[in-house]
Structures are given as structure tokens and as C-alpha cells.
Design a protein around this motif. Structure first.
Motif, PDB file in Angstrom:
ATOM      1  N   GLY A 194       0.857  -1.181   0.000  1.00  0.00           N
ATOM      2  CA  GLY A 194       0.000   0.000   0.000  1.00  0.00           C
ATOM      3  C   GLY A 194       0.885   1.219   0.000  1.00  0.00           C
ATOM      4  O   GLY A 194       1.418   1.614  -1.033  1.00  0.00           O
ATOM      5  N   GLU A 195       1.094   1.807   1.171  1.00  0.00           N
ATOM      6  CA  GLU A 195       2.008   2.945   1.237  1.00  0.00           C
ATOM      7  C   GLU A 195       3.432   2.519   0.890  1.00  0.00           C
ATOM      8  O   GLU A 195       4.227   3.324   0.415  1.00  0.00           O
ATOM      9  N   ILE A 200       4.094  -5.279   5.351  1.00  0.00           N
ATOM     10  CA  ILE A 200       3.455  -6.497   5.832  1.00  0.00           C
ATOM     11  C   ILE A 200       2.603  -6.151   7.044  1.00  0.00           C
ATOM     12  O   ILE A 200       2.859  -5.178   7.757  1.00  0.00           O
ATOM     13  N   SER A 201       1.576  -6.950   7.250  1.00  0.00           N
ATOM     14  CA  SER A 201       0.765  -6.862   8.455  1.00  0.00           C
ATOM     15  C   SER A 201       1.010  -8.122   9.272  1.00  0.00           C
ATOM     16  O   SER A 201       1.246  -9.202   8.718  1.00  0.00           O
ATOM     17  N   VAL A 202       0.977  -7.971  10.578  1.00  0.00           N
ATOM     18  CA  VAL A 202       1.249  -9.084  11.486  1.00  0.00           C
ATOM     19  C   VAL A 202      -0.069  -9.475  12.153  1.00  0.00           C
ATOM     20  O   VAL A 202      -0.688  -8.662  12.845  1.00  0.00           O
ATOM     21  N   PRO A 221      -5.234   8.544   2.934  1.00  0.00           N
ATOM     22  CA  PRO A 221      -3.936   7.957   2.577  1.00  0.00           C
ATOM     23  C   PRO A 221      -3.098   8.864   1.686  1.00  0.00           C
ATOM     24  O   PRO A 221      -3.620   9.600   0.848  1.00  0.00           O
ATOM     25  N   ASN A 222      -1.798   8.760   1.876  1.00  0.00           N
ATOM     26  CA  ASN A 222      -0.857   9.595   1.126  1.00  0.00           C
ATOM     27  C   ASN A 222      -0.474   8.878  -0.170  1.00  0.00           C
ATOM     28  O   ASN A 222       0.652   8.414  -0.340  1.00  0.00           O
ATOM     29  N   ILE A 223      -1.421   8.795  -1.083  1.00  0.00           N
ATOM     30  CA  ILE A 223      -1.242   8.036  -2.322  1.00  0.00           C
ATOM     31  C   ILE A 223      -0.193   8.676  -3.224  1.00  0.00           C
ATOM     32  O   ILE A 223       0.607   7.979  -3.857  1.00  0.00           O
ATOM     33  N   VAL A 234      -2.284   1.832  -6.114  1.00  0.00           N
ATOM     34  CA  VAL A 234      -3.639   1.907  -5.583  1.00  0.00           C
ATOM     35  C   VAL A 234      -4.363   0.567  -5.684  1.00  0.00           C
ATOM     36  O   VAL A 234      -5.062   0.148  -4.748  1.00  0.00           O
ATOM     37  N   ASP A 235      -4.217  -0.124  -6.803  1.00  0.00           N
ATOM     38  CA  ASP A 235      -4.911  -1.405  -6.966  1.00  0.00           C
ATOM     39  C   ASP A 235      -4.457  -2.416  -5.915  1.00  0.00           C
ATOM     40  O   ASP A 235      -5.271  -3.140  -5.325  1.00  0.00           O
ATOM     41  N   LYS A 236      -3.168  -2.444  -5.631  1.00  0.00           N
ATOM     42  CA  LYS A 236      -2.650  -3.359  -4.609  1.00  0.00           C
ATOM     43  C   LYS A 236      -3.117  -2.940  -3.214  1.00  0.00           C
ATOM     44  O   LYS A 236      -3.380  -3.792  -2.356  1.00  0.00           O
TER      45      LYS A 236
END
Length: 443
Positions: A194-195, A200-202, A221-223, A234-236
Motif C-alpha cells: 500500500g504505502e 506487511i501486516s502481522v 492515505p498519502n497516495i 492503488v490497486d494493490k
């Protein structure tokens, strides 16, 4: 923190955005939050959150603060909750504010350092080189000008950026997820770009707790970052949010700011974040297909009211309009479809013609000063730029631009925009001899 209006012009209503940004600083109040059994998060001690997971055989630390100084303060704040040895350090992504204090947490215990494989090749970047002192983080703003940095109270103001506390990863994965057990705690490392591509998320399934990294923050979000980085994928990002929604977490620890501590709020935040990004992306792509220009799309694309008012979508860090421009360029390139813009006049030549059309430099300066007095700050700054394109050392034009940028900056809710406006305004003030006291109300 209390910052009073300092400008002579404008009604108090014009400063609503700034007042919201001041209130947003409460998000960064230093505290240690006990999220659920065995999980603590240090908020506000550094530019990013640090999460401590207590296991049977030691501790796991997720993200490590921006630098060793902050990391030491966080260890002190954790106190007896941090049980040695530290068995593992997990980086959610490569950004320096998340990876700068690893050596302090590791000590001499040689923990495993976990990340996505993409972190190895990621090069932390602060964006384009500074122009006229512009700085989205406001690192050199005086205290009276600085409020916060959008997702953190400050970054680089108190302790300079450093990579001295970084430790390279020893354990990486390159798939969608990786189940691991550390210190008796079962975890899943989930790829959620994303950013950052390597974010990764835990996931702690037994606790239904998610440490999200920077894929969800309490701000739009700071796209397309103002400081000059590639537009985020953005798609991911949308796919990542869908993936995390399906976990149905009871707790979310984001990479910055406060914890979400119930399932309904977690679902609401993830859903709104995903829907907002998806809305902006789809509307921009529709406009591209119709041949619309970025300027036209920025005027047209606005979030639906229920999203625009959502607490996780306030424009403290990213904005809808910057996202539209970034998505346009990412998908359609730099050309806006107007053939006049294939080979535009050089800036100096265009400025010369416009200044001549207005009756000369003195007339345009008079017009710029009139715009400033009338509260048309953007138009004042643009006219000052034409004069500066012709004569870069024009102190009168620099003074107009300085005042216009300060007025624009003081009306911002977006921290990075405010910081950039005021950084350049202060740079111009230093370069010209005119007294800038007229910007401020008498004491």
C-alpha cells in the motif's frame, strides 16, 4: 498545544482547517496502550508506533522507532512489560521511522529480524531535492510555525534522520503470507502492499489482533506524496484492505496513531478506507477514459459525504486532489491531451509575454499586491511567480509570494501542505530584505 491566529487577514472560519490540525496532535500524545493480554503499543514516543508482544520465552518487537534515542525512551516506557530476551524484531516496512532503533531493542541478544523480501532492495527516500527550502515534514520550521507532520508529531526535528540503528533482516518471505511461531506465539506475516510495496501486516489469530503497518492510518492515505515519491500502487492497496477485512480483527494497531479496540470499529475503518481509495481510483480512471485533464478531474472528484466526514479520511496527510493527479500520471502519463501542452513555452518566455500583456512588471506587481490585499492568495502567488521567472532576484515579488504562501499555509488542514508553504515562505523571507512583520498581528 495552543496556536493562536497570527495573520491580519481573514475571518476565523478560514482557519478551521488549521484548528483541526492542531486538535489532530492529540493523536500523538505519548502513552503505552495495553491492547490485549500480552500486547502493548508505544504511541507518540517516536515518529511511528512500536508494538511489544510478550511471549513465554521472551518478547517480540514490531517496528523499532525512528532512531536509537527514541527507542531507548520506548524501552523505558515499556518498563517491566519488555521481558528479555527479545526473540524477534519484525519490520512492517522499510521506512526509516519504523526501522531506525533496532540495535537498541536487540542489544546483544541477536534476535531474528523479520521482513518481506522486498525490504532488502527498498531504498528509503525523502523524495525530490529541496526547492526554495520546501519541506513537507517542516523539519526546520520554528516552533511557532510547526503543528505536526500529519502521521506523527514530528519527524527529524528533534533527532536527525539516521540509519545507525537499523539492522538488516535475517528472515524474509516473498509470498503472500508466512506463518511463524516465535516465543510460543503463533503469528502470520501477511504481504499487504500500500504505502510501501514491502508493507506487511502481522496477524495474531489467537488474539484476533492485527498490526497493520501503514496500510491503514487515521488520515486520508498519502497516495501521491507532496514530497515527491512515486504514486503508491492503488490497486494493490485496495486488495490489501480487502484481505485484512476478511480476517475480521477485534483489534488493529496501525503504524501511526491510536489503536482500534473493537471489531465493529475495525470493520468500519477498513471498509471506509478501501471504499475511499477505490472511489478516487475508479472516478479518475473514468475521467481518463473520457479524455478529461487532471485539472478538470481535481475539480470534479469529491468523496461522497459519508466518506468525506469519516474520521479515518480527514486530509491531514494525503488528499483526494493529489491522489487524482498521481493516479492520472501513473496510468495516463504526463500529457493531459491538450495539444497546446505538447511543447509549451519555457516558463521565462511565457512569463515575459504575460507580464507585457499586463502592462509591464510594475503593473503585474501592483495586481499581485491587490490580489494579496483582497485575500486572493493563490492568484497573488502565481503572479509573483511570473515576475520571478523573469527576474529571480525581484525582492518585491518575493515579498508578495512570501506573504501569499504564509496566508495559504495558515489555512491548511493538511500538515505536509502547511509545512511546505511555510518552509518556502521562511526561505523567501530570509532572501529578501523586506520586513515581514506585516504578516502578523500586533502583540
Amino acid at each position: 498545544m495552543t496556536i493562536k491566529p497570527t495573520l491580519q487577514t481573514g475571518s476565523q472560519d478560514e482557519f478551521t482547517g488549521r484548528e483541526k490540525l492542531i486538535a489532530h496532535s492529540e493523536e500523538f500524545r505519548p502513552r503505552v496502550v495495553h491492547v490485549t493480554e500480552g500486547v502493548y503499543v508505544a504511541i507518540g514516543y517516536s515518529a511511528s508506533n512500536v508494538t511489544l508482544i510478550a511471549g513465554r520465552e521472551g518478547s517480540i518487537v514490531v517496528d523499532t522507532a525512528a532512531n536509537p534515542v527514541d527507542a531507548k525512551a520506548i524501552i523505558e516506557a515499556f518498563g517491566s512489560h519488555l521481558v528479555r530476551p527479545v526473540k524477534a524484531i519484525i519490520y512492517t516496512h522499510n521506512h526509516p521511522d519504523h526501522t531506525g532503533g533496532a540495535t537498541v531493542f536487540a542489544g546483544d541478544e541477536s534476535p531474528g529480524i523479520y521482513s518481506h523480501e522486498l525490504l532488502r532492495s527498498a531504498t528509503p527516500s525523502m523524495g525530490r531535492g529541496q526547492r526554495d527550502g520546501g519541506d513537507a515534514f517542516g523539519m526546520h520550521l520554528p516552533a511557532e510555525d510547526f503543528i505536526n507532520a500529519g502521521t506523527q508529531l514530528e519527524y527529524g526535528r528533534t533527532t536527525r534522520h539516521t540509519r545507525q540503528g537499523f539492522l538488516p533482516p535475517t528472515n524474509t518471505f516473498d509470498g503472500d503470507e508466512e506463518p511463524i511461531t516465535i516465543a510460543g506465539i503463533a503469528l502470520q506475516l501477511i504481504s499487504t502492499p500500500g504505502e510501501a510495496d514491502d508493507n506487511i501486516s502481522v496477524w495474531l489469530p489467537e488474539k484476533k489482533l492485527l498490526i497493520a503497518g501503514d496500510v491503514l492510518l487515521k488520515t486520508f492515505p498519502n497516495i501521491a506524496p507532496l514530497r515527491g515519491l512515486p504514486t503508491r500502487p492503488v490497486d494493490k492497496w485496495i486488495e490489501s484492505l480487502d484481505k485484512l477485512l476478511s480476517l475480521e480483527p477485534d483489534f488493529i494497531v496501525p503504524g501511526h496513531m491510536g489503536v482500534i479496540a473493537n471489531a465493529a470499529e475495525a470493520r468500519n475503518a477498513f471498509t471506509a478506507y478501501r471504499d475511499a481509495i477505490k472511489f478516487v481510483y475508479e472516478k479518475t480512471m473514468e475521467g481518463i477514459a473520457k479524455g478529461m485533464t487532471p485539472d478538470e478531474l481535481v475539480q470534479q472528484i469529491k468523496l461522497p459525504e459519508e466518506l468525506a466526514q469519516h474520521p479515518y479520511l480527514q486530509e491531514f496527510y494525503g488528499t483526494v486532489s493529489w491522489s487524482v493527479r498521481g493516479i492520472y500520471c501513473q496510468n495516463a502519463g504526463w500529457f493531459d491531451g491538450n495539444p497546446t501542452n505538447i511543447w509549451p513555452l519555457p516558463a521565462k518566455e511565457r512569463a515575459g509575454k504575460l507580464v507585457a500583456m499586463s502592462g509591464g512588471s510594475a503593473k503585474m506587481l501592483e495586481s499581485a499586491e491587490a490580489a494579496l490585499a483582497a485575500g486572493e492568495f493563490q492568484w497573488a502567488a502565481e503572479q509573483a511567480d511570473y515576475l520571478l521567472d523573469l527576474t529571480p532576484g525581484n525582492r518585491a515579488a518575493m515579498t508578495v509570494k512570501m506573504k501569499a504562501l504564509r496566508e495559504l499555509g495558515e489555512r491548511q488542514m493538511n500538515a505536509t501542505a502547511r509545512n511546505y508553504y511555510l518552509s518556502v515562505a521562511n526561505n523567501l523571507k530570509a532572501r529578501c530584505s523586506d520586513d515581514a512583520d506585516g504578516l502578523r498581528s500586533p502583540a
